[in-house]
Design an enzyme around this catalytic site. Structure first.
Site, PDB file in Angstrom:
ATOM      1  CG  ASP A  67      -0.035  -0.154   2.169  1.00  0.00           C
ATOM      2  OD1 ASP A  67       0.925  -0.366   2.333  1.00  0.00           O
ATOM      3  OD2 ASP A  67      -1.277  -0.717   3.235  1.00  0.00           O
ATOM      4  CG  ASN A 136      -9.136  -2.049  11.944  1.00  0.00           C
ATOM      5  OD1 ASN A 136      -8.167  -2.080  11.372  1.00  0.00           O
ATOM      6  ND2 ASN A 136      -9.306  -1.079  11.191  1.00  0.00           N
ATOM      7  CG  HIS A 138      -5.841  -2.395   8.978  1.00  0.00           C
ATOM      8  ND1 HIS A 138      -6.477  -0.983   9.129  1.00  0.00           N
ATOM      9  CD2 HIS A 138      -4.080  -2.710   9.086  1.00  0.00           C
ATOM     10  CE1 HIS A 138      -5.005  -0.807   9.455  1.00  0.00           C
ATOM     11  NE2 HIS A 138      -4.191  -1.896   9.230  1.00  0.00           N
ATOM     12  CD  GLU A 143      -8.860   0.781   7.042  1.00  0.00           C
ATOM     13  OE1 GLU A 143      -8.634  -0.071   8.198  1.00  0.00           O
ATOM     14  OE2 GLU A 143      -8.115   1.777   7.710  1.00  0.00           O
TER      15      GLU A 143
HETATM   16  C1  F6R Z   1       0.802  -1.168   6.164  1.00  0.00           C
HETATM   17  C2  F6R Z   1       0.336  -1.905   6.312  1.00  0.00           C
HETATM   18  C3  F6R Z   1      -0.578  -2.307   7.779  1.00  0.00           C
HETATM   19  C4  F6R Z   1       0.562  -1.719   8.586  1.00  0.00           C
HETATM   20  C5  F6R Z   1      -1.266  -1.847   9.862  1.00  0.00           C
HETATM   21  C6  F6R Z   1       0.139  -2.392  11.480  1.00  0.00           C
HETATM   22  O1  F6R Z   1       1.830  -1.555   5.249  1.00  0.00           O
HETATM   23  O2  F6R Z   1      -0.060  -2.638   5.861  1.00  0.00           O
HETATM   24  O3  F6R Z   1      -1.665  -3.452   7.640  1.00  0.00           O
HETATM   25  O4  F6R Z   1       0.788  -3.710   8.252  1.00  0.00           O
HETATM   26  O5  F6R Z   1      -1.483  -0.803   9.720  1.00  0.00           O
HETATM   27  O6  F6R Z   1       0.343  -1.777  11.305  1.00  0.00           O
HETATM   28  P1  F6R Z   1       1.818  -1.597  12.772  1.00  0.00           P
HETATM   29  O7  F6R Z   1       2.526  -2.242  11.990  1.00  0.00           O
HETATM   30  O8  F6R Z   1       2.536   0.763  12.704  1.00  0.00           O
HETATM   31  O9  F6R Z   1       1.059  -1.493  14.066  1.00  0.00           O
END
Ligand code: F6R
Length: 241
Positions: A67, A136, A138, A143
């Site tokens: 992403d 959450n 994701h 989402e």
């Molecule tokens: C970012 C991504 C998101 C993160 C998730 C957890 O490329 O794919 O799904 O893996 O938001 O983020 P952290 O590791 O910062 O808790």
């Protein structure tokens, strides 16, 4: 799903890096699916160490990131392009032309999303996909929703995701509210998936992902349908299992 519970973040990072490195040793032109955020930073550090010790060679490896924020340029220090360059790409012998990140400034987003998927296909698909998980549930920026979104798409980020990401920005207003994310289909097509999580704030999401029904309300729960998923979690993230 194979669940590995480790003592701490460093062990989680080492285990994930070792699995990725062994995939590259077996297939030097591996296609890696990469994530950003806090969780994989240790994995990148471990992969850099393995590279410096000549245990792994990235010269034929190709990467696709999950992403990118929408509306910020590559050189913005909050972009995922910048993150990848600083935390991984510039430290190993990956060729720049072999690294791919969705374009967060593209005007014709639908065309860009389609061509991102086409390029992954042309490379033979993702061999190993590394995933973090949002509080959450994701994955990528898929989402919670009332349906799974299959294709790579523009996402409006949920308020809790914007709040969670605000720790990297000066004010909440600066946090991008949209992102381009690989869809669930592209993630599920990866031959092998490694989901990593650490800390108590991920315990609920990990529990729902592994133990409860598959639902688009917890996007990561779809991983229960994949045939080769390894979940590597520290004790805290595993505490509700
Ligand atoms: C970012 C991504 C998101 C993160 C998730 C957890 O490329 O794919 O799904 O893996 O938001 O983020 P952290 O590791 O910062 O808790």
């Amino acid at each position: 799903m194979k669940i590995i519970v480790v003592d701490n973040y460093n062990e989680m990072s080492k285990k994930a890096a070792n699995i990725i490195a062994s995939c590259i040793v077996l297939k030097p032109n591996s296609v890696l699916g990469l994530a950003t955020g806090s969780t994989p930073l240790g994995v990148y550090k471990e992969l850099i160490k393995l590279y410096e010790n000549s245990d792994v060679d990235f010269s034929n490896v190709c990467t696709f990131n999950l992403d990118e924020y929408y509306g910020i340029t590559k050189d913005n220090d909050q972009s995922y392009s910048y993150y990848m360059k600083e935390n991984f790409f510039k430290h190993v012998n990956l060729k720049e032309e072999n690294t791919h990140i969705p374009d967060g400034t593209c005007k014709n987003v639908d065309t860009m999303c389609q061509s991102y998927e086409d390029i992954i296909k042309q490379h033979g698909g993702i061999d190993v996909q590394i995933l973090g998980i949002g509080q959450n549930g994701h994955i990528g920026f898929n989402e919670p929703d009332d349906k799974f979104v299959a294709d790579t798409h523009l996402v409006k980020l949920k308020e809790d995701t914007v709040n969670a990401n605000s720790r990297f920005f000066e004010t909440i207003e600066d946090v991008p509210k949209e992102a381009v994310s690989m869809g669930i289909k592209a993630i599920m097509k990866a031959k092998k998936i490694i989901l990593i999580a650490n800390g108590i704030n991920k315990a609920e999401a990990i529990y729902k992902t592994i133990k409860e029904d598959v639902t688009p309300e917890v996007p990561a729960s779809i991983l229960q349908f994949h045939s080769d998923v390894t979940v590597i979690v520290d004790k805290e993230a595993a505490s509700k299992l």
